[in-house]
Design a protein around this motif. Sequence first.
Motif, PDB file in Angstrom:
ATOM      1  N   MET A  77      12.117   5.938  -2.206  1.00 41.91           N
ATOM      2  CA  MET A  77      10.731   5.544  -2.135  1.00 41.91           C
ATOM      3  C   MET A  77       9.889   6.723  -2.603  1.00 41.91           C
ATOM      4  SD  MET A  77       9.053   3.870   1.219  1.00 41.91           S
ATOM      5  CE  MET A  77       8.526   2.232   1.013  1.00 41.91           C
ATOM      6  N   ASN A  78       9.091   6.525  -3.597  1.00 46.65           N
ATOM      7  CA  ASN A  78       8.311   7.628  -4.114  1.00 46.65           C
ATOM      8  C   ASN A  78       6.995   7.782  -3.358  1.00 46.65           C
ATOM      9  OD1 ASN A  78       6.751   5.562  -5.039  1.00 46.65           O
ATOM     10  ND2 ASN A  78       7.331   5.784  -7.171  1.00 46.65           N
ATOM     11  N   GLU A  79       6.263   8.808  -3.707  1.00 47.18           N
ATOM     12  CA  GLU A  79       5.027   9.142  -2.996  1.00 47.18           C
ATOM     13  C   GLU A  79       3.971   8.046  -3.107  1.00 47.18           C
ATOM     14  OE1 GLU A  79       4.214  11.782  -1.048  1.00 47.18           O
ATOM     15  OE2 GLU A  79       6.305  12.351  -1.153  1.00 47.18           O
ATOM     16  N   ILE A  80       3.884   7.407  -4.266  1.00 46.99           N
ATOM     17  CA  ILE A  80       2.861   6.376  -4.465  1.00 46.99           C
ATOM     18  C   ILE A  80       3.124   5.179  -3.570  1.00 46.99           C
ATOM     19  CG2 ILE A  80       1.890   4.757  -6.146  1.00 46.99           C
ATOM     20  CD1 ILE A  80       2.380   6.922  -8.270  1.00 46.99           C
ATOM     21  N   SER A  81       4.378   4.741  -3.474  1.00 49.67           N
ATOM     22  CA  SER A  81       4.671   3.582  -2.628  1.00 49.67           C
ATOM     23  C   SER A  81       4.506   3.931  -1.151  1.00 49.67           C
ATOM     24  CB  SER A  81       6.072   3.050  -2.908  1.00 49.67           C
ATOM     25  OG  SER A  81       7.030   4.041  -2.647  1.00 49.67           O
ATOM     26  N   ARG A  82       4.799   5.176  -0.761  1.00 50.11           N
ATOM     27  CA  ARG A  82       4.552   5.592   0.622  1.00 50.11           C
ATOM     28  C   ARG A  82       3.058   5.566   0.923  1.00 50.11           C
ATOM     29  NH1 ARG A  82       8.078  10.940   0.762  1.00 50.11           N
ATOM     30  NH2 ARG A  82       9.980   9.970   0.057  1.00 50.11           N
ATOM     31  N   TYR A  83       2.275   6.049  -0.029  1.00 52.46           N
ATOM     32  CA  TYR A  83       0.821   6.064   0.142  1.00 52.46           C
ATOM     33  C   TYR A  83       0.285   4.644   0.256  1.00 52.46           C
ATOM     34  CZ  TYR A  83      -4.072   7.104  -0.800  1.00 52.46           C
ATOM     35  OH  TYR A  83      -5.425   7.190  -0.723  1.00 52.46           O
ATOM     36  N   ARG A  84       0.800   3.745  -0.583  1.00 53.21           N
ATOM     37  CA  ARG A  84       0.348   2.344  -0.521  1.00 53.21           C
ATOM     38  C   ARG A  84       0.758   1.688   0.784  1.00 53.21           C
ATOM     39  NH1 ARG A  84       1.602   0.612  -6.717  1.00 53.21           N
ATOM     40  NH2 ARG A  84      -0.212   1.638  -7.616  1.00 53.21           N
ATOM     41  N   SER A  85       1.957   1.998   1.298  1.00 55.96           N
ATOM     42  CA  SER A  85       2.391   1.456   2.577  1.00 55.96           C
ATOM     43  C   SER A  85       1.477   1.945   3.694  1.00 55.96           C
ATOM     44  CB  SER A  85       3.828   1.872   2.874  1.00 55.96           C
ATOM     45  OG  SER A  85       4.695   1.366   1.914  1.00 55.96           O
ATOM     46  N   PHE A  86       1.115   3.216   3.629  1.00 62.08           N
ATOM     47  CA  PHE A  86       0.215   3.769   4.636  1.00 62.08           C
ATOM     48  C   PHE A  86      -1.164   3.125   4.548  1.00 62.08           C
ATOM     49  CE2 PHE A  86      -2.689   7.156   6.147  1.00 62.08           C
ATOM     50  CZ  PHE A  86      -2.226   7.229   7.448  1.00 62.08           C
ATOM     51  N   GLN A  87      -1.647   2.895   3.322  1.00 60.79           N
ATOM     52  CA  GLN A  87      -2.939   2.236   3.146  1.00 60.79           C
ATOM     53  C   GLN A  87      -2.894   0.819   3.709  1.00 60.79           C
ATOM     54  OE1 GLN A  87      -3.700   2.476  -1.077  1.00 60.79           O
ATOM     55  NE2 GLN A  87      -5.334   3.968  -0.745  1.00 60.79           N
ATOM     56  N   PHE A  88      -1.809   0.103   3.473  1.00 62.91           N
ATOM     57  CA  PHE A  88      -1.670  -1.260   3.988  1.00 62.91           C
ATOM     58  C   PHE A  88      -1.682  -1.248   5.507  1.00 62.91           C
ATOM     59  CE2 PHE A  88       1.059  -4.786   5.377  1.00 62.91           C
ATOM     60  CZ  PHE A  88       0.293  -5.839   4.913  1.00 62.91           C
ATOM     61  N   LEU A  89      -0.984  -0.296   6.123  1.00 58.46           N
ATOM     62  CA  LEU A  89      -0.963  -0.188   7.569  1.00 58.46           C
ATOM     63  C   LEU A  89      -2.352   0.093   8.120  1.00 58.46           C
ATOM     64  CD1 LEU A  89       0.746  -0.072  10.155  1.00 58.46           C
ATOM     65  CD2 LEU A  89       1.005   2.361   9.738  1.00 58.46           C
ATOM     66  N   LEU A  90      -3.094   0.974   7.472  1.00 60.14           N
ATOM     67  CA  LEU A  90      -4.462   1.260   7.904  1.00 60.14           C
ATOM     68  C   LEU A  90      -5.368   0.042   7.747  1.00 60.14           C
ATOM     69  CD1 LEU A  90      -5.111   4.862   6.571  1.00 60.14           C
ATOM     70  CD2 LEU A  90      -4.808   4.137   8.928  1.00 60.14           C
ATOM     71  N   LEU A  91      -5.168  -0.719   6.682  1.00 59.65           N
ATOM     72  CA  LEU A  91      -5.966  -1.922   6.468  1.00 59.65           C
ATOM     73  C   LEU A  91      -5.721  -2.938   7.573  1.00 59.65           C
ATOM     74  CD1 LEU A  91      -7.819  -3.634   4.609  1.00 59.65           C
ATOM     75  CD2 LEU A  91      -5.718  -4.478   3.552  1.00 59.65           C
ATOM     76  N   ILE A  92      -4.460  -3.184   7.901  1.00 59.50           N
ATOM     77  CA  ILE A  92      -4.120  -4.137   8.958  1.00 59.50           C
ATOM     78  C   ILE A  92      -4.672  -3.654  10.299  1.00 59.50           C
ATOM     79  CG2 ILE A  92      -2.202  -5.171  10.228  1.00 59.50           C
ATOM     80  CD1 ILE A  92      -2.603  -6.333   7.447  1.00 59.50           C
ATOM     81  N   SER A  93      -4.551  -2.365  10.583  1.00 62.16           N
ATOM     82  CA  SER A  93      -5.067  -1.823  11.841  1.00 62.16           C
ATOM     83  C   SER A  93      -6.575  -1.973  11.930  1.00 62.16           C
ATOM     84  CB  SER A  93      -4.699  -0.351  11.971  1.00 62.16           C
ATOM     85  OG  SER A  93      -3.316  -0.194  11.959  1.00 62.16           O
ATOM     86  N   SER A  94      -7.279  -1.705  10.832  1.00 64.31           N
ATOM     87  CA  SER A  94      -8.738  -1.815  10.876  1.00 64.31           C
ATOM     88  C   SER A  94      -9.184  -3.271  11.018  1.00 64.31           C
ATOM     89  CB  SER A  94      -9.356  -1.189   9.634  1.00 64.31           C
ATOM     90  OG  SER A  94      -8.982  -1.899   8.483  1.00 64.31           O
ATOM     91  N   ILE A  95      -8.440  -4.193  10.426  1.00 61.48           N
ATOM     92  CA  ILE A  95      -8.778  -5.610  10.590  1.00 61.48           C
ATOM     93  C   ILE A  95      -8.601  -6.026  12.044  1.00 61.48           C
ATOM     94  CG2 ILE A  95      -8.016  -7.955  10.034  1.00 61.48           C
ATOM     95  CD1 ILE A  95      -7.496  -6.933   7.174  1.00 61.48           C
ATOM     96  N   CYS A  96      -7.528  -5.575  12.680  1.00 61.14           N
ATOM     97  CA  CYS A  96      -7.308  -5.913  14.087  1.00 61.14           C
ATOM     98  C   CYS A  96      -8.372  -5.294  14.976  1.00 61.14           C
ATOM     99  CB  CYS A  96      -5.923  -5.461  14.523  1.00 61.14           C
ATOM    100  SG  CYS A  96      -4.613  -6.453  13.808  1.00 61.14           S
ATOM    101  N   LEU A  97      -8.806  -4.103  14.655  1.00 67.79           N
ATOM    102  CA  LEU A  97      -9.830  -3.449  15.468  1.00 67.79           C
ATOM    103  C   LEU A  97     -11.206  -4.085  15.297  1.00 67.79           C
ATOM    104  CD1 LEU A  97      -8.776   0.282  15.084  1.00 67.79           C
ATOM    105  CD2 LEU A  97      -8.509  -1.184  17.081  1.00 67.79           C
ATOM    106  N   GLN A  98     -11.398  -4.878  14.247  1.00 66.75           N
ATOM    107  CA  GLN A  98     -12.664  -5.569  14.044  1.00 66.75           C
ATOM    108  C   GLN A  98     -12.944  -6.566  15.172  1.00 66.75           C
ATOM    109  OE1 GLN A  98     -14.989  -5.351  11.520  1.00 66.75           O
ATOM    110  NE2 GLN A  98     -13.907  -3.592  10.687  1.00 66.75           N
ATOM    111  N   PHE A  99     -11.900  -7.064  15.804  1.00 62.24           N
ATOM    112  CA  PHE A  99     -12.060  -8.104  16.809  1.00 62.24           C
ATOM    113  C   PHE A  99     -12.356  -7.564  18.202  1.00 62.24           C
ATOM    114  CE2 PHE A  99      -9.394 -10.111  13.540  1.00 62.24           C
ATOM    115  CZ  PHE A  99     -10.243 -11.154  13.222  1.00 62.24           C
ATOM    116  N   ILE A 100     -12.288  -6.283  18.424  1.00 60.53           N
ATOM    117  CA  ILE A 100     -12.531  -5.725  19.752  1.00 60.53           C
ATOM    118  C   ILE A 100     -13.962  -5.954  20.225  1.00 60.53           C
ATOM    119  CG2 ILE A 100     -12.648  -3.579  21.066  1.00 60.53           C
ATOM    120  CD1 ILE A 100     -10.070  -2.764  19.793  1.00 60.53           C
TER     121      ILE A 100
END
Length: 105
Positions: free
Chosen positions: A1-24
């Motif tokens: 897994m190269n650096e770009i795909s790791r970065y994209r995976s991390f971005q996706f995780l942050l996106l999902i987390s921020s969407i879930c936090l929108q409902f608090i």
Amino acid sequence: MNEISRYRSFQFLLLISSICLQFIPAISDDPSSTKKGKQSAAHHTSRGNTGAKVGIVLLGLVAVGLFSFFLFKLWQKKKREEQYARLLKLFEEDDELEVELGLRD
């Protein structure tokens, strides 16, 4: 897994987390919406709704936590495999180099 795909995976995780936090903020009830005459009935109903909302949000947070833990373990496994492949490549015998140096025919 190269650096770009790791970065994209991390971005996706942050996106999902921020969407879930929108409902608090949705779990807090607006006290100005209840009328004084129906305050006791509305208070009793809103308490049940708040409990359900809190439960749903907590369930979502647990799901996001488990998903992020799974992604982290997957990332660790890939990184470990890459390091092991580099180690094997470092210590593999290079026949062409030995022939060039005259160490082997």
